[in-house]
Design an enzyme around this catalytic site. Structure first.
Site, short mmCIF file in Angstrom:
data_model
loop_
_atom_site.label_atom_id
_atom_site.label_comp_id
_atom_site.label_asym_id
_atom_site.label_seq_id
_atom_site.Cartn_x
_atom_site.Cartn_y
_atom_site.Cartn_z
N THR A 14 -13.85 -0.90 2.47
CA THR A 14 -13.41 -0.40 3.88
C THR A 14 -14.18 0.50 4.57
OG1 THR A 14 -11.82 1.09 4.34
CG2 THR A 14 -12.76 1.33 2.06
N ASP A 15 -13.89 0.45 5.96
CA ASP A 15 -14.55 1.41 6.52
C ASP A 15 -14.23 2.86 6.56
OD1 ASP A 15 -11.89 1.56 7.81
OD2 ASP A 15 -12.27 0.99 9.88
N GLU A 16 -13.42 2.89 5.59
CA GLU A 16 -13.20 4.55 5.50
C GLU A 16 -14.14 5.09 4.59
OE1 GLU A 16 -9.28 5.57 4.06
OE2 GLU A 16 -8.23 4.07 5.14
N TYR A 69 -9.29 8.35 -2.02
CA TYR A 69 -9.28 6.78 -1.97
C TYR A 69 -10.64 6.45 -1.52
CZ TYR A 69 -9.08 2.25 0.36
OH TYR A 69 -9.09 1.00 0.68
N ASP A 101 -5.33 -10.08 -11.92
CA ASP A 101 -4.29 -8.99 -11.23
C ASP A 101 -3.56 -8.27 -12.39
OD1 ASP A 101 -3.55 -8.60 -8.05
OD2 ASP A 101 -2.22 -7.50 -9.52
N HIS A 129 -6.43 14.23 7.35
CA HIS A 129 -6.33 12.77 8.01
C HIS A 129 -7.63 12.33 8.89
CE1 HIS A 129 -2.98 10.55 10.36
NE2 HIS A 129 -3.76 9.75 10.02
N ALA A 183 -9.28 -6.35 -6.17
CA ALA A 183 -8.37 -5.27 -6.88
C ALA A 183 -8.78 -4.01 -6.59
CB ALA A 183 -8.57 -5.62 -8.26
N ALA A 184 -7.83 -2.98 -6.46
CA ALA A 184 -7.96 -1.60 -6.20
C ALA A 184 -6.66 -1.05 -5.97
CB ALA A 184 -8.91 -1.26 -4.93
N LYS A 225 -13.71 4.16 -3.16
CA LYS A 225 -14.43 3.10 -2.65
C LYS A 225 -15.82 3.09 -2.32
CE LYS A 225 -12.37 -0.39 -1.66
NZ LYS A 225 -12.00 -1.57 -2.61
P1 NAD Z 1 -3.11 -3.85 -2.19
O1 NAD Z 1 -2.58 -2.53 -2.85
O2 NAD Z 1 -1.92 -4.30 -1.45
O3 NAD Z 1 -3.19 -4.77 -3.63
C1 NAD Z 1 -4.12 -4.43 -4.60
C2 NAD Z 1 -3.95 -5.26 -5.59
O4 NAD Z 1 -4.85 -5.21 -6.75
C3 NAD Z 1 -2.53 -5.40 -6.11
O5 NAD Z 1 -2.05 -6.89 -6.40
C4 NAD Z 1 -2.76 -4.78 -7.56
O6 NAD Z 1 -1.87 -5.28 -8.59
C5 NAD Z 1 -4.11 -5.04 -7.93
N1 NAD Z 1 -4.75 -4.19 -8.76
C6 NAD Z 1 -4.76 -2.65 -8.77
N2 NAD Z 1 -5.50 -2.12 -9.74
C7 NAD Z 1 -5.83 -3.12 -10.48
C8 NAD Z 1 -6.49 -3.39 -11.77
N3 NAD Z 1 -6.89 -2.21 -12.44
N4 NAD Z 1 -6.66 -4.50 -12.27
C9 NAD Z 1 -6.33 -5.59 -11.96
N5 NAD Z 1 -5.80 -5.41 -10.66
C10 NAD Z 1 -5.46 -4.54 -10.02
O7 NAD Z 1 -4.35 -3.62 -1.31
P2 NAD Z 1 -4.82 -4.41 -0.28
O8 NAD Z 1 -4.41 -3.71 1.10
O9 NAD Z 1 -4.45 -5.71 -0.18
O10 NAD Z 1 -6.28 -4.03 -0.37
C11 NAD Z 1 -7.23 -4.81 -1.12
C12 NAD Z 1 -8.51 -4.56 -1.05
O11 NAD Z 1 -9.08 -4.63 0.06
C13 NAD Z 1 -9.10 -3.34 -1.62
O12 NAD Z 1 -10.26 -3.15 -2.39
C14 NAD Z 1 -8.91 -2.26 -0.42
O13 NAD Z 1 -9.82 -1.35 -0.49
C15 NAD Z 1 -9.79 -3.28 0.45
N6 NAD Z 1 -9.26 -2.73 2.05
C16 NAD Z 1 -8.20 -2.85 2.49
C17 NAD Z 1 -7.87 -2.60 3.93
C18 NAD Z 1 -6.29 -2.55 4.41
O14 NAD Z 1 -6.15 -2.36 5.31
N7 NAD Z 1 -5.40 -2.93 3.59
C19 NAD Z 1 -8.84 -2.53 4.91
C20 NAD Z 1 -10.09 -2.69 4.10
C21 NAD Z 1 -10.46 -3.05 2.93
O1 TDX Z 2 4.24 6.77 7.83
C1 TDX Z 2 3.28 6.58 8.19
N1 TDX Z 2 3.10 7.26 9.35
C2 TDX Z 2 1.71 7.43 9.88
O2 TDX Z 2 1.61 8.00 11.13
C3 TDX Z 2 2.11 6.30 7.32
C4 TDX Z 2 2.19 5.44 6.02
C5 TDX Z 2 0.79 6.08 7.90
N2 TDX Z 2 0.69 6.73 9.20
C6 TDX Z 2 -0.77 6.92 9.64
C7 TDX Z 2 -1.84 7.38 8.93
C8 TDX Z 2 -2.73 6.59 9.50
O3 TDX Z 2 -3.51 7.23 10.54
O4 TDX Z 2 -1.00 5.63 10.16
C9 TDX Z 2 -2.33 5.28 10.13
C10 TDX Z 2 -2.52 4.00 9.19
O5 TDX Z 2 -2.16 4.43 7.67
P1 TDX Z 2 -2.11 3.49 6.77
O6 TDX Z 2 -1.39 2.19 6.70
O7 TDX Z 2 -1.83 4.33 5.56
O8 TDX Z 2 -3.61 3.17 6.53
P2 TDX Z 2 -5.06 4.14 6.47
O9 TDX Z 2 -4.90 5.24 5.73
O10 TDX Z 2 -5.72 4.05 7.85
O11 TDX Z 2 -5.92 3.17 5.25
C11 TDX Z 2 -5.72 1.61 5.74
O12 TDX Z 2 -6.91 1.08 6.13
C12 TDX Z 2 -8.30 1.06 5.30
C13 TDX Z 2 -5.72 0.92 3.98
O13 TDX Z 2 -4.59 1.43 3.52
C14 TDX Z 2 -6.74 1.29 3.24
O14 TDX Z 2 -6.57 0.48 2.09
C15 TDX Z 2 -7.97 0.59 4.04
O15 TDX Z 2 -9.26 0.67 3.33
#
Ligand code: NAD
Ligand code: TDX
Length: 332
Positions: free
Chosen positions: A121-123, A148, A34, A274, A79-80, A152
């Protein structure tokens, strides 16, 4: 023992995955790679620090990645750069880490072999209308909306090409929105919970009618482990709880569970581009692999998440002011 390399293991889902693996999967010896960006913190892994090896480094560092992949049997790639709002402000780190970083890992796996699982991600599918019953499936064409999701989507395409052209032993999963402990305070649910905790009003983008399918991080990680146990190389699985809610419903629930007035929040300008609704048809992972979510009761999962943020201010407080300062600049 299988040697597992987890990229992004100090972030939200990756750290929960590492903790889950140490607790439930003694067959793996875990190494984390990381870069500790703003989103990663070693302290998140402190409960398992003695049971894993941590390497601070970048997935774009080809020499380092080559060595670590050569020493691994399984690579799980989390990582992302992960936050849509950040990608709208500055796309470059997203292209670098998400596209070039994935490329660098794939090239190393091509050279050294081993199993690769790509977390996505589903995005990548874009969005669905608010009033439709239709859901994404594994065959839905990609149509990403933000830098983003475009980054992905690109990384997913690279993985598929490396499977087909070079025989890399990879699988992919596209998960819906995750929630649970250790999620960065920039994200929707933690931002609103911690706003209440610091005496700030929660912020709802636009009308708040946008829909997300909230999935507990442990359910996501259990699904990833299940995929790893099967040799379905080249396959993609959608992961999601099926629990769709508008942002406004989520905020109402947070306010209720935290004993706040129902209208104690602000509407702020909408996120550009959005996405309206995400919803996944998860028939494939449910029928082929027998996965189903354990966290069926979202209200209980959210209450536990609120309790976690209440009890772990030491973890999120240091980030809170800088995150809110960034949002202030964006007008959100
Ligand atoms: P996060 O931002 O919390 O964590 C990302 C981690 O990756 C961090 O620890 C960061 O330091 C590390 N990182 C970033 N760039 C790097 C690099 N160049 N080299 C090494 N490490 C690096 O993200 P998350 O929410 O835990 O998401 C993790 C994965 O899951 C991502 O690939 C994201 O696209 C995917 N994902 C997230 C969600 C969600 O709801 N959060 C949903 C579906 C998929
Ligand atoms: O302050 C806020 N107010 C608000 O209304 C924030 C931060 C977000 N929102 C809305 C935007 C989205 O419709 O809430 C919803 C969720 O927002 P995020 O937490 O930023 O998530 P989203 O954009 O849906 O993306 C997340 O899900 C898919 C993760 O961040 C991604 O990493 C993942 O791939």
């Amino acid at each position: 023992m299988l040697r597992m390399l987890v990229t992004g293991g100090a972030g939200f889902i990756g750290a929960n995955f590492v903790q889950y693996t140490v607790r439930h999967h003694a067959e793996y010896r875990v190494r984390v790679l990381d870069a500790l960006t703003y989103a990663g913190d070693r302290v998140t892994l402190r409960s398992v620090a003695d049971q894993i090896e941590f390497i601070e480094g970048d997935i774009c560092d080809r020499g380092l990645v080559d060595r670590l992949v050569a020493e691994a049997d399984v690579v799980v790639h989390f990582a992302a750069e992960s936050h849509v709002d950040n990608s709208l402000h500055d796309p470059e780190p997203f292209i670098r880490s998400n596209v070039l970083g994935t490329y660098s890992l794939l090239e190393a796996v091509r050279r050294h072999g081993g199993r690769f699982h790509h977390i996505s991600t589903d995005e990548v599918f874009g969005d669905l209308p608010l009033d439709a019953v239709e859901k994404f499936t594994e065959d839905t064409p990609y149509d990403p909306s933000s830098p983003y999701s475009a980054s992905k989507a690109s990384s997913d395409m690279l993985v598929r090409a490396w499977v087909r052209s070079f025989g890399v032993a990879a699988t992919l999963s596209n998960c819906a929105n995750n929630y649970g402990p250790y999620q960065h305070v920039e994200k929707f649910i933690p931002r609103q919970i911690t706003n209440v905790l610091v005496g700030e009003r929660p912020k709802l983008y636009g009308t708040g009618e946008n829909i997300r399918e909230w999935t507990h991080v442990d359910d996501h990680n259990a699904a990833v482990h299940l995929i790893l146990t099967k040799d379905r190389i080249g396959e993609t699985y959608l992961i999601g709880s099926g629990d769709e809610r508008t942002n406004r419903e989520i905020l109402d629930l947070i306010l209720e569970l935290m004993d706040q007035d129902p209208d104690a929040y602000d509407h702020v300008p909408d996120r550009p581009g959005h996405d309206l609704r995400y919803a996944s048809d998860t028939t494939k992972i449910r029928t082929e692999l027998g996965w189903k979510p354990v966290y069926g009761d979202f209200r209980a999962g959210l209450a536990a998440t609120i309790a976690w943020y209440r009890n772990n201010e030491w973890w999120w407080k240091p980030q809170k002011d800088s995150v809110e300062a960034k949002y202030k600049l964006l007008g959100r």
